[in-house]
Design a protein around this motif. Structure first.
Motif, short mmCIF file in Angstrom:
data_model
loop_
_atom_site.label_atom_id
_atom_site.label_comp_id
_atom_site.label_asym_id
_atom_site.label_seq_id
_atom_site.Cartn_x
_atom_site.Cartn_y
_atom_site.Cartn_z
N UNK A 19 0.87 -1.32 -0.12
CA UNK A 19 -0.11 0.10 -0.16
C UNK A 19 0.97 1.21 0.07
N UNK A 20 1.95 1.28 0.35
CA UNK A 20 3.14 2.37 0.21
C UNK A 20 4.15 2.35 1.38
N UNK A 21 5.17 2.58 0.89
CA UNK A 21 6.36 2.68 1.79
C UNK A 21 7.35 3.79 1.33
N UNK A 22 8.02 4.42 2.42
CA UNK A 22 8.92 5.19 1.92
C UNK A 22 10.35 4.93 2.46
N UNK A 23 11.52 4.84 1.73
CA UNK A 23 12.66 4.41 2.15
C UNK A 23 13.82 5.30 1.43
N UNK A 24 15.04 4.91 2.19
CA UNK A 24 16.20 5.65 1.54
C UNK A 24 17.33 4.53 1.79
N UNK A 25 18.40 4.60 0.76
CA UNK A 25 19.54 3.77 0.54
C UNK A 25 20.71 4.56 0.53
N UNK A 26 21.61 4.36 1.22
CA UNK A 26 23.12 4.85 0.81
C UNK A 26 24.27 4.07 1.00
N UNK A 27 25.13 4.31 0.66
CA UNK A 27 26.43 3.33 0.68
C UNK A 27 26.93 3.66 2.18
N UNK A 28 27.13 2.50 2.70
CA UNK A 28 27.54 2.38 4.27
C UNK A 28 28.86 2.75 4.28
N UNK A 29 29.73 2.71 3.49
CA UNK A 29 31.06 3.47 3.36
C UNK A 29 31.16 4.73 2.95
N UNK A 30 32.03 5.55 3.69
CA UNK A 30 32.31 6.87 3.17
C UNK A 30 33.40 6.65 2.06
N UNK A 31 34.27 5.78 1.87
CA UNK A 31 35.03 5.66 0.75
C UNK A 31 35.00 4.76 -0.28
N UNK A 32 35.02 3.41 -0.05
CA UNK A 32 34.65 2.56 -1.19
C UNK A 32 33.39 2.45 -1.57
N UNK A 33 33.26 2.16 -3.08
CA UNK A 33 31.99 2.20 -3.71
C UNK A 33 31.10 0.83 -3.41
N UNK A 34 29.87 1.01 -3.41
CA UNK A 34 29.17 -0.17 -3.23
C UNK A 34 28.56 -0.60 -4.67
N UNK A 35 28.40 -1.77 -5.00
CA UNK A 35 27.88 -2.37 -6.20
C UNK A 35 26.69 -3.04 -5.74
N UNK A 36 25.45 -3.03 -6.43
CA UNK A 36 24.27 -3.80 -6.18
C UNK A 36 23.47 -3.88 -7.54
N UNK A 37 22.57 -5.09 -7.34
CA UNK A 37 21.56 -5.19 -8.24
C UNK A 37 20.25 -4.48 -7.39
#
Length: 238
Positions: free
Chosen positions: A98-116
């Motif tokens: 029915x509806x949700x709000x969310x955020x996603x961020x890289x947990x690291x301040x330096x290394x990149x995150x790669x995800x599908x």
């Protein structure tokens, strides 16, 4: 058997600096009328997010959203009260309902995150939103399938999805063959090569190539190199 090739080089691409993203299906600024969805599979985004960066709070509804980190860790927050870090080896699902709000961020301040980031149309709309994540032992997918997403009423070990769908991962050693038997013969399968090179139904697929297959009960593949594959079995509709 019907097959459609999706070559890595033909994907939509956008580099926003903090986000480098490839779209298998039409998404955001990328539109291809021949690449809208594969059955219930609507979005397959291959994202790289720079250190300390991410997606601000935004809404979703009536979509099953799966995140699979390939390198690094992803931080998740939502208005259901979930605060989590999703690491490589884990799979997360959020049924937006029915509806949700969310955020996603890289947990690291330096290394990149790669995800599908993968979206699947739900079997039933307007359900209560839900969240789940699970760590999978990668050693249990060597030269065999490991189910990481499965239907709500399934006894398989995957995180649960509001759809008649199964996602499976394998790490195949060079020269090894493997069959996949569909859980539901009416479904189709979208095969995505995460690394290496494989032959699937006599077609050679390389890094980030994909193939959509329908009207088949079983698939045959062989690794030409050490390879990692994700198979997404989903209902088919126009």
């Amino acid at each position: 058997m019907k097959t459609t090739l999706y070559r890595a080089k033909d994907r939509g691409h956008a580099n926003h600096g903090w986000l480098d993203t490839y779209h298998t299906f039409s998404f955001a600024g990328y539109y291809n009328p021949d690449r809208i969805h594969f059955g219930a599979l609507r979005v397959l985004n291959d994202d790289t997010v720079a250190g300390g960066m991410g997606f601000g709070t935004h809404p979703h509804d009536n979509m099953e959203i799966i995140s699979i980190p390939l390198e690094g860790s992803l931080e998740h927050r939502d208005n259901m009260g979930n605060v989590a870090v999703i690491k490589e080896g884990e799979v997360q699902i959020m049924s937006a309902g029915t509806g949700v709000q969310h955020s996603e961020k890289n947990h690291s301040n330096s290394a990149a995150v790669k995800f599908l980031q993968i979206w699947v149309f739900p079997e039933e709309k307007s359900l209560t939103p839900r969240y789940e994540q699970k760590l999978f032992d990668k050693s249990k997918r060597v030269n065999k399938w490991q189910t990481v997403v499965s239907p709500m009423d399934s006894l398989d070990e995957g995180v649960k999805i509001n759809q008649n769908s199964w996602f499976s991962l394998t790490n195949l050693k060079a020269g090894q063959g493997l069959n996949y038997t569909l859980n539901d013969a009416k479904n189709g399968v979208f095969a995505f090569v995460l690394s290496g090179e494989t032959t699937l139904e006599n077609e050679t697929l390389g890094h980030r190539d994909a193939m959509g297959i329908s009207e088949a009960k079983e698939l045959n593949l062989k690794a030409n190199q050490d390879s990692e594959l994700l198979l997404m079995e989903v209902p088919m509709f126009a």
